[in-house]
Design a protein around this motif. Structure first.
Motif, PDB file in Angstrom:
ATOM      1  N   ARG A  21       0.814  -1.199   0.053  1.00  0.00           N
ATOM      2  CA  ARG A  21      -0.100   0.179   0.024  1.00  0.00           C
ATOM      3  C   ARG A  21       0.906   1.161   0.113  1.00  0.00           C
ATOM      4  O   ARG A  21       0.683   1.920  -0.794  1.00  0.00           O
ATOM      5  CB  ARG A  21      -0.927  -0.137   1.238  1.00  0.00           C
ATOM      6  N   GLN A  22       1.888   1.303   0.828  1.00  0.00           N
ATOM      7  CA  GLN A  22       2.736   2.222   0.892  1.00  0.00           C
ATOM      8  C   GLN A  22       3.552   2.648  -0.418  1.00  0.00           C
ATOM      9  O   GLN A  22       3.674   3.635  -0.813  1.00  0.00           O
ATOM     10  CB  GLN A  22       3.722   2.198   2.042  1.00  0.00           C
ATOM     11  N   LEU A  23       4.040   1.350  -0.879  1.00  0.00           N
ATOM     12  CA  LEU A  23       4.772   1.641  -2.173  1.00  0.00           C
ATOM     13  C   LEU A  23       3.778   2.181  -3.486  1.00  0.00           C
ATOM     14  O   LEU A  23       4.145   3.191  -4.051  1.00  0.00           O
ATOM     15  CB  LEU A  23       5.089   0.075  -2.696  1.00  0.00           C
ATOM     16  N   ALA A  24       2.703   1.735  -3.454  1.00  0.00           N
ATOM     17  CA  ALA A  24       1.656   2.166  -4.383  1.00  0.00           C
ATOM     18  C   ALA A  24       1.261   3.323  -4.361  1.00  0.00           C
ATOM     19  O   ALA A  24       0.774   4.009  -5.286  1.00  0.00           O
ATOM     20  CB  ALA A  24       0.385   1.232  -4.393  1.00  0.00           C
ATOM     21  N   GLU A  25       0.774   3.861  -2.982  1.00  0.00           N
ATOM     22  CA  GLU A  25       0.280   5.179  -2.593  1.00  0.00           C
ATOM     23  C   GLU A  25       1.404   6.251  -2.436  1.00  0.00           C
ATOM     24  O   GLU A  25       0.937   7.486  -2.816  1.00  0.00           O
ATOM     25  CB  GLU A  25      -0.628   5.190  -1.472  1.00  0.00           C
ATOM     26  N   THR A  26       2.408   6.056  -2.053  1.00  0.00           N
ATOM     27  CA  THR A  26       3.412   7.025  -1.829  1.00  0.00           C
ATOM     28  C   THR A  26       4.640   6.934  -2.740  1.00  0.00           C
ATOM     29  O   THR A  26       4.895   7.953  -3.412  1.00  0.00           O
ATOM     30  CB  THR A  26       3.823   7.062  -0.321  1.00  0.00           C
ATOM     31  N   ASP A  27       5.363   5.829  -2.610  1.00  0.00           N
ATOM     32  CA  ASP A  27       6.517   5.717  -3.434  1.00  0.00           C
ATOM     33  C   ASP A  27       6.498   5.918  -4.932  1.00  0.00           C
ATOM     34  O   ASP A  27       7.160   6.414  -5.732  1.00  0.00           O
ATOM     35  CB  ASP A  27       7.469   4.618  -3.017  1.00  0.00           C
ATOM     36  N   TYR A  28       5.266   5.118  -5.515  1.00  0.00           N
ATOM     37  CA  TYR A  28       5.170   5.137  -6.811  1.00  0.00           C
ATOM     38  C   TYR A  28       4.707   6.395  -7.489  1.00  0.00           C
ATOM     39  O   TYR A  28       5.111   6.899  -8.353  1.00  0.00           O
ATOM     40  CB  TYR A  28       4.004   3.952  -7.195  1.00  0.00           C
ATOM     41  N   VAL A  29       3.712   7.102  -6.675  1.00  0.00           N
ATOM     42  CA  VAL A  29       3.264   8.575  -7.236  1.00  0.00           C
ATOM     43  C   VAL A  29       4.539   9.417  -7.271  1.00  0.00           C
ATOM     44  O   VAL A  29       4.750  10.522  -8.103  1.00  0.00           O
ATOM     45  CB  VAL A  29       2.223   9.021  -6.206  1.00  0.00           C
ATOM     46  N   THR A  30       5.287   9.370  -6.214  1.00  0.00           N
ATOM     47  CA  THR A  30       6.545  10.319  -6.021  1.00  0.00           C
ATOM     48  C   THR A  30       7.444   9.859  -7.474  1.00  0.00           C
ATOM     49  O   THR A  30       7.994  11.154  -8.022  1.00  0.00           O
ATOM     50  CB  THR A  30       7.256   9.918  -4.637  1.00  0.00           C
ATOM     51  N   ALA A  31       7.663   8.467  -7.363  1.00  0.00           N
ATOM     52  CA  ALA A  31       8.471   8.482  -8.524  1.00  0.00           C
ATOM     53  C   ALA A  31       8.029   8.774  -9.780  1.00  0.00           C
ATOM     54  O   ALA A  31       8.607   9.326 -10.674  1.00  0.00           O
ATOM     55  CB  ALA A  31       9.002   6.793  -8.496  1.00  0.00           C
ATOM     56  N   LEU A  32       6.614   8.540  -9.995  1.00  0.00           N
ATOM     57  CA  LEU A  32       6.146   9.048 -11.000  1.00  0.00           C
ATOM     58  C   LEU A  32       6.182  10.479 -11.552  1.00  0.00           C
ATOM     59  O   LEU A  32       6.523  10.815 -12.469  1.00  0.00           O
ATOM     60  CB  LEU A  32       4.615   8.835 -11.101  1.00  0.00           C
ATOM     61  N   TYR A  33       6.532  11.447 -10.697  1.00  0.00           N
ATOM     62  CA  TYR A  33       6.401  12.754 -10.885  1.00  0.00           C
ATOM     63  C   TYR A  33       7.904  13.415 -10.937  1.00  0.00           C
ATOM     64  O   TYR A  33       8.396  14.095 -11.526  1.00  0.00           O
ATOM     65  CB  TYR A  33       5.657  13.474  -9.776  1.00  0.00           C
ATOM     66  N   GLY A  35      10.904  11.092 -10.738  1.00  0.00           N
ATOM     67  CA  GLY A  35      11.587  10.089 -11.527  1.00  0.00           C
ATOM     68  C   GLY A  35      12.389   9.108 -10.430  1.00  0.00           C
ATOM     69  O   GLY A  35      13.087   8.224 -10.672  1.00  0.00           O
ATOM     70  N   TYR A  36      12.171   9.201  -9.146  1.00  0.00           N
ATOM     71  CA  TYR A  36      12.618   8.497  -8.128  1.00  0.00           C
ATOM     72  C   TYR A  36      11.553   8.738  -6.958  1.00  0.00           C
ATOM     73  O   TYR A  36      11.222  10.002  -6.593  1.00  0.00           O
ATOM     74  CB  TYR A  36      14.182   8.732  -7.894  1.00  0.00           C
ATOM     75  N   SER A  37      11.629   7.772  -5.837  1.00  0.00           N
ATOM     76  CA  SER A  37      11.000   7.887  -4.628  1.00  0.00           C
ATOM     77  C   SER A  37      11.751   8.477  -3.555  1.00  0.00           C
ATOM     78  O   SER A  37      13.089   8.800  -3.784  1.00  0.00           O
ATOM     79  CB  SER A  37      10.506   6.570  -4.246  1.00  0.00           C
ATOM     80  N   ALA A  38      11.259   8.588  -2.528  1.00  0.00           N
ATOM     81  CA  ALA A  38      12.126   9.284  -1.316  1.00  0.00           C
ATOM     82  C   ALA A  38      13.278   8.378  -0.783  1.00  0.00           C
ATOM     83  O   ALA A  38      14.001   8.947  -0.519  1.00  0.00           O
ATOM     84  CB  ALA A  38      11.080   9.363  -0.096  1.00  0.00           C
ATOM     85  N   SER A  39      12.986   7.312  -1.018  1.00  0.00           N
ATOM     86  CA  SER A  39      14.335   6.274  -0.974  1.00  0.00           C
ATOM     87  C   SER A  39      15.239   6.117  -1.990  1.00  0.00           C
ATOM     88  O   SER A  39      15.992   5.241  -1.936  1.00  0.00           O
ATOM     89  CB  SER A  39      13.730   5.047  -0.544  1.00  0.00           C
ATOM     90  N   GLY A  40      14.952   6.616  -3.152  1.00  0.00           N
ATOM     91  CA  GLY A  40      15.732   6.801  -3.969  1.00  0.00           C
ATOM     92  C   GLY A  40      15.405   5.795  -5.232  1.00  0.00           C
ATOM     93  O   GLY A  40      16.327   5.504  -6.217  1.00  0.00           O
TER      94      GLY A  40
END
Length: 72
Positions: A21-33, A35-40
């Motif tokens: 859930r966290q990957l899909a709702e937070t990391d994925y969206v961040t990486a989509l905009y 280019g990378y997530s908070a964890s890189g």
């Protein structure tokens, strides 16, 4: 499987579901905009982790469903 093992599997299943859930709702969206997530992680890496975790979830669900002891 005894009660403790069953409870451990349920806890592990909940943790994996929360992780997806966290990957899909937070990391994925961040990486989509960005280019990378908070964890890189890149979008491809996040997708791979989601797929891997989904497979772990399916295996745990199968293991729980396969248990012949009724815990209800």
């Amino acid at each position: 499987m005894n009660d403790r093992e069953y409870e451990d599997l349920i806890l592990q299943l909940g943790n994996l579901r929360e992780h997806v859930r966290q990957l899909a709702e937070t990391d994925y969206v961040t990486a989509l905009y960005k280019g990378y997530s908070a964890s890189g992680q890149t979008l491809a890496e996040i997708n791979e982790e989601i797929s891997t975790t989904d497979e772990e979830i399916r295996l745990l669900e199968w293991q729980i469903d396969d248990d012949e002891v009724d815990y209800e």
